[in-house]
Design an enzyme around this catalytic site. Sequence first.
Site, PDB file in Angstrom:
ATOM      1  CG  HIS A   5     -26.624  92.132  70.613  1.00 32.60           C
ATOM      2  ND1 HIS A   5     -27.737  92.672  70.017  1.00 32.60           N
ATOM      3  CD2 HIS A   5     -25.583  92.864  70.171  1.00 32.60           C
ATOM      4  CE1 HIS A   5     -27.378  93.685  69.263  1.00 32.60           C
ATOM      5  NE2 HIS A   5     -26.079  93.825  69.335  1.00 32.60           N
ATOM      6  CG  ASN A  50     -28.717  95.596  65.445  1.00 36.66           C
ATOM      7  OD1 ASN A  50     -28.759  96.817  65.570  1.00 36.66           O
ATOM      8  ND2 ASN A  50     -27.773  94.856  65.998  1.00 36.66           N
ATOM      9  CB  SER A  77     -24.865  93.319  65.631  1.00 31.19           C
ATOM     10  OG  SER A  77     -23.722  93.820  66.225  1.00 31.19           O
ATOM     11  CD  GLU A 127     -31.542  91.710  71.010  1.00 28.96           C
ATOM     12  OE1 GLU A 127     -30.488  91.958  70.397  1.00 28.96           O
ATOM     13  OE2 GLU A 127     -32.663  91.889  70.510  1.00 28.96           O
TER      14      GLU A 127
HETATM   15  N1  3HC Z   1     -17.756 104.443  77.101  1.00 27.41           N
HETATM   16  C1  3HC Z   1     -18.080 104.519  78.402  1.00 27.41           C
HETATM   17  N2  3HC Z   1     -18.844 105.504  78.937  1.00 27.41           N
HETATM   18  C2  3HC Z   1     -19.272 106.444  78.089  1.00 27.41           C
HETATM   19  C3  3HC Z   1     -18.950 106.455  76.725  1.00 27.41           C
HETATM   20  C4  3HC Z   1     -18.156 105.383  76.240  1.00 27.41           C
HETATM   21  N3  3HC Z   1     -17.829 105.266  74.953  1.00 27.41           N
HETATM   22  N4  3HC Z   1     -19.528 107.536  76.157  1.00 27.41           N
HETATM   23  C5  3HC Z   1     -20.173 108.195  77.133  1.00 27.41           C
HETATM   24  N5  3HC Z   1     -20.024 107.535  78.282  1.00 27.41           N
HETATM   25  C6  3HC Z   1     -20.584 107.908  79.590  1.00 27.41           C
HETATM   26  C7  3HC Z   1     -20.043 109.237  80.051  1.00 27.41           C
HETATM   27  O1  3HC Z   1     -18.800 109.097  80.659  1.00 27.41           O
HETATM   28  C8  3HC Z   1     -21.119 109.685  80.998  1.00 27.41           C
HETATM   29  O2  3HC Z   1     -20.969 108.964  82.208  1.00 27.41           O
HETATM   30  P1  3HC Z   1     -21.345 109.650  83.607  1.00 27.41           P
HETATM   31  O3  3HC Z   1     -22.839 109.611  83.679  1.00 27.41           O
HETATM   32  O4  3HC Z   1     -20.680 108.804  84.605  1.00 27.41           O
HETATM   33  O5  3HC Z   1     -20.817 111.043  83.538  1.00 27.41           O
HETATM   34  C9  3HC Z   1     -22.407 109.164  80.342  1.00 27.41           C
HETATM   35  O6  3HC Z   1     -21.995 108.118  79.450  1.00 27.41           O
HETATM   36  C10 3HC Z   1     -23.086 110.247  79.551  1.00 27.41           C
HETATM   37  O7  3HC Z   1     -22.138 110.726  78.611  1.00 27.41           O
HETATM   38  P2  3HC Z   1     -22.040 112.237  78.137  1.00 27.41           P
HETATM   39  O8  3HC Z   1     -22.568 113.141  79.222  1.00 27.41           O
HETATM   40  O9  3HC Z   1     -20.672 112.492  77.624  1.00 27.41           O
HETATM   41  O10 3HC Z   1     -22.928 112.306  76.845  1.00 27.41           O
HETATM   42  P3  3HC Z   1     -24.435 111.997  76.621  1.00 27.41           P
HETATM   43  O11 3HC Z   1     -25.289 112.388  77.774  1.00 27.41           O
HETATM   44  O12 3HC Z   1     -24.690 112.559  75.295  1.00 27.41           O
HETATM   45  O13 3HC Z   1     -24.506 110.403  76.522  1.00 27.41           O
HETATM   46  C11 3HC Z   1     -24.497 108.414  75.269  1.00 27.41           C
HETATM   47  C12 3HC Z   1     -23.727 109.690  75.611  1.00 27.41           C
HETATM   48  C13 3HC Z   1     -24.645 107.552  76.516  1.00 27.41           C
HETATM   49  C14 3HC Z   1     -23.638 107.674  74.249  1.00 27.41           C
HETATM   50  C15 3HC Z   1     -25.912 108.816  74.720  1.00 27.41           C
HETATM   51  O14 3HC Z   1     -25.761 109.735  73.674  1.00 27.41           O
HETATM   52  C16 3HC Z   1     -26.699 107.620  74.213  1.00 27.41           C
HETATM   53  O15 3HC Z   1     -27.315 106.899  74.965  1.00 27.41           O
HETATM   54  N6  3HC Z   1     -26.693 107.442  72.873  1.00 27.41           N
HETATM   55  C17 3HC Z   1     -27.404 106.335  72.241  1.00 27.41           C
HETATM   56  C18 3HC Z   1     -26.547 105.111  72.334  1.00 27.41           C
HETATM   57  C19 3HC Z   1     -27.220 103.915  71.720  1.00 27.41           C
HETATM   58  O16 3HC Z   1     -28.319 103.956  71.195  1.00 27.41           O
HETATM   59  N7  3HC Z   1     -26.517 102.799  71.785  1.00 27.41           N
HETATM   60  C20 3HC Z   1     -26.953 101.569  71.178  1.00 27.41           C
HETATM   61  C21 3HC Z   1     -26.376 101.450  69.824  1.00 27.41           C
HETATM   62  S1  3HC Z   1     -26.900  99.977  69.002  1.00 27.41           S
HETATM   63  C22 3HC Z   1     -25.826  98.805  69.515  1.00 27.41           C
HETATM   64  O17 3HC Z   1     -24.884  99.024  70.231  1.00 27.41           O
HETATM   65  C23 3HC Z   1     -26.093  97.430  69.024  1.00 27.41           C
HETATM   66  C24 3HC Z   1     -25.155  97.026  67.947  1.00 27.41           C
HETATM   67  O18 3HC Z   1     -25.448  95.705  67.619  1.00 27.41           O
HETATM   68  C25 3HC Z   1     -25.207  97.876  66.718  1.00 27.41           C
END
Ligand code: 3HC
Length: 307
Positions: free
Chosen positions: A161, A211, A127, A173
């Site tokens: 990434h 990040n 990351s 990325e």
């Molecule tokens: N794994 C796989 N699928 C997942 C999951 C997981 N851990 N969590 C949720 N999902 C899927 C669900 O199954 C659902 O799929 P569907 O459309 O087929 O039904 C879909 O995502 C939506 O989930 P939910 O309805 O349960 O919940 P939300 O609508 O609240 O969505 C979320 C959950 C997609 C996690 C949303 O809250 C989100 O986009 N959050 C922000 C995530 C983000 O910013 N990620 C980047 C983080 S930074 C990073 O990763 C970089 C690193 O370097 C730090």
Amino acid sequence: MVFSHGIRTLGVLGAGQMGLGIAYVAAVKAKVPVLLYDRSEVQLKKGMAFMDKLLTKDVSKGKLSEVDAKDAKDRVTVIATERGIKGFGEVDMVVEAASENVDIKTSLFRTLAAELRQDVILATNTSSISITKIAAAAIPDGIAPTSAEGKASASRVVGLHFFNPVPVMKLVELIPSLQTSQNTLDKARAFALACEKEVTVSQDVPGFVSNALLMPFINEAIMCLEKGTATRDDIDKTLRLGMNHPMGPLQLADFIGLDTCLAIQQTLFQGTGDSKYRPSVLLERMVDAQWLGKKNGKGFYEYDTTS
Ligand code: 3HC
């Protein structure tokens, strides 16, 4: 079967939330056979159980047929922990998704370079850590980094990434190091596209684009909480409802893992010397307390870890 990206078999190193997600998109979207390795057998079992859960959910939602889900599951083979990285055998590319720690990553790349063929693409899902430093570690001992062999060895390393949750987030990325070859970049990009991701390119700076922007934002939210500017819920609600973020920054920090957020912030701070990246004391203390977020049940929020 040969794919346009040339990867007949992919190795995924690390079966945590990122590694598992990468194995999932490789098997389901890119339809590439995957060898999954983790030094922890418990983590491997947990990862494969989560893979089953995802595939079952996809079938129940009509996103995958039962046959496609079974084929995807059959594409993923777990390497017995005692075999180690040798178990990757004849893979064409490895994506490393181990802990966000420079010593762990450089040591893994040293081993990968020693054990695998010279033409295997070595991608890291780091990351924030310097891809250039990781690439330098992929040069076998006794080989000069400036020799033809040293350059070739480092040239196959690239940053790839992914974002959490990998099956859902649309971005990858792509980060070239100083040493990365065009061939490595092309193959890594083609693989990400085959996983149905969009690709952006960032230079090899601490935290890359994603990040370098996200972590000060999360850290500022933690400092708001620390200073008592607002409650946890109001900080998150402000960003969710005021800016349409799917999660507030404190919930997102829990989701990423507080130890991972801290590790990235430390890399940003050390790598730039810029005080805007200094991790908040509250984040440090929470990690001291081993409150790591969603993965172990306690962060800014509480989570049920039994399901
Ligand atoms: N794994 C796989 N699928 C997942 C999951 C997981 N851990 N969590 C949720 N999902 C899927 C669900 O199954 C659902 O799929 P569907 O459309 O087929 O039904 C879909 O995502 C939506 O989930 P939910 O309805 O349960 O919940 P939300 O609508 O609240 O969505 C979320 C959950 C997609 C996690 C949303 O809250 C989100 O986009 N959050 C922000 C995530 C983000 O910013 N990620 C980047 C983080 S930074 C990073 O990763 C970089 C690193 O370097 C730090």
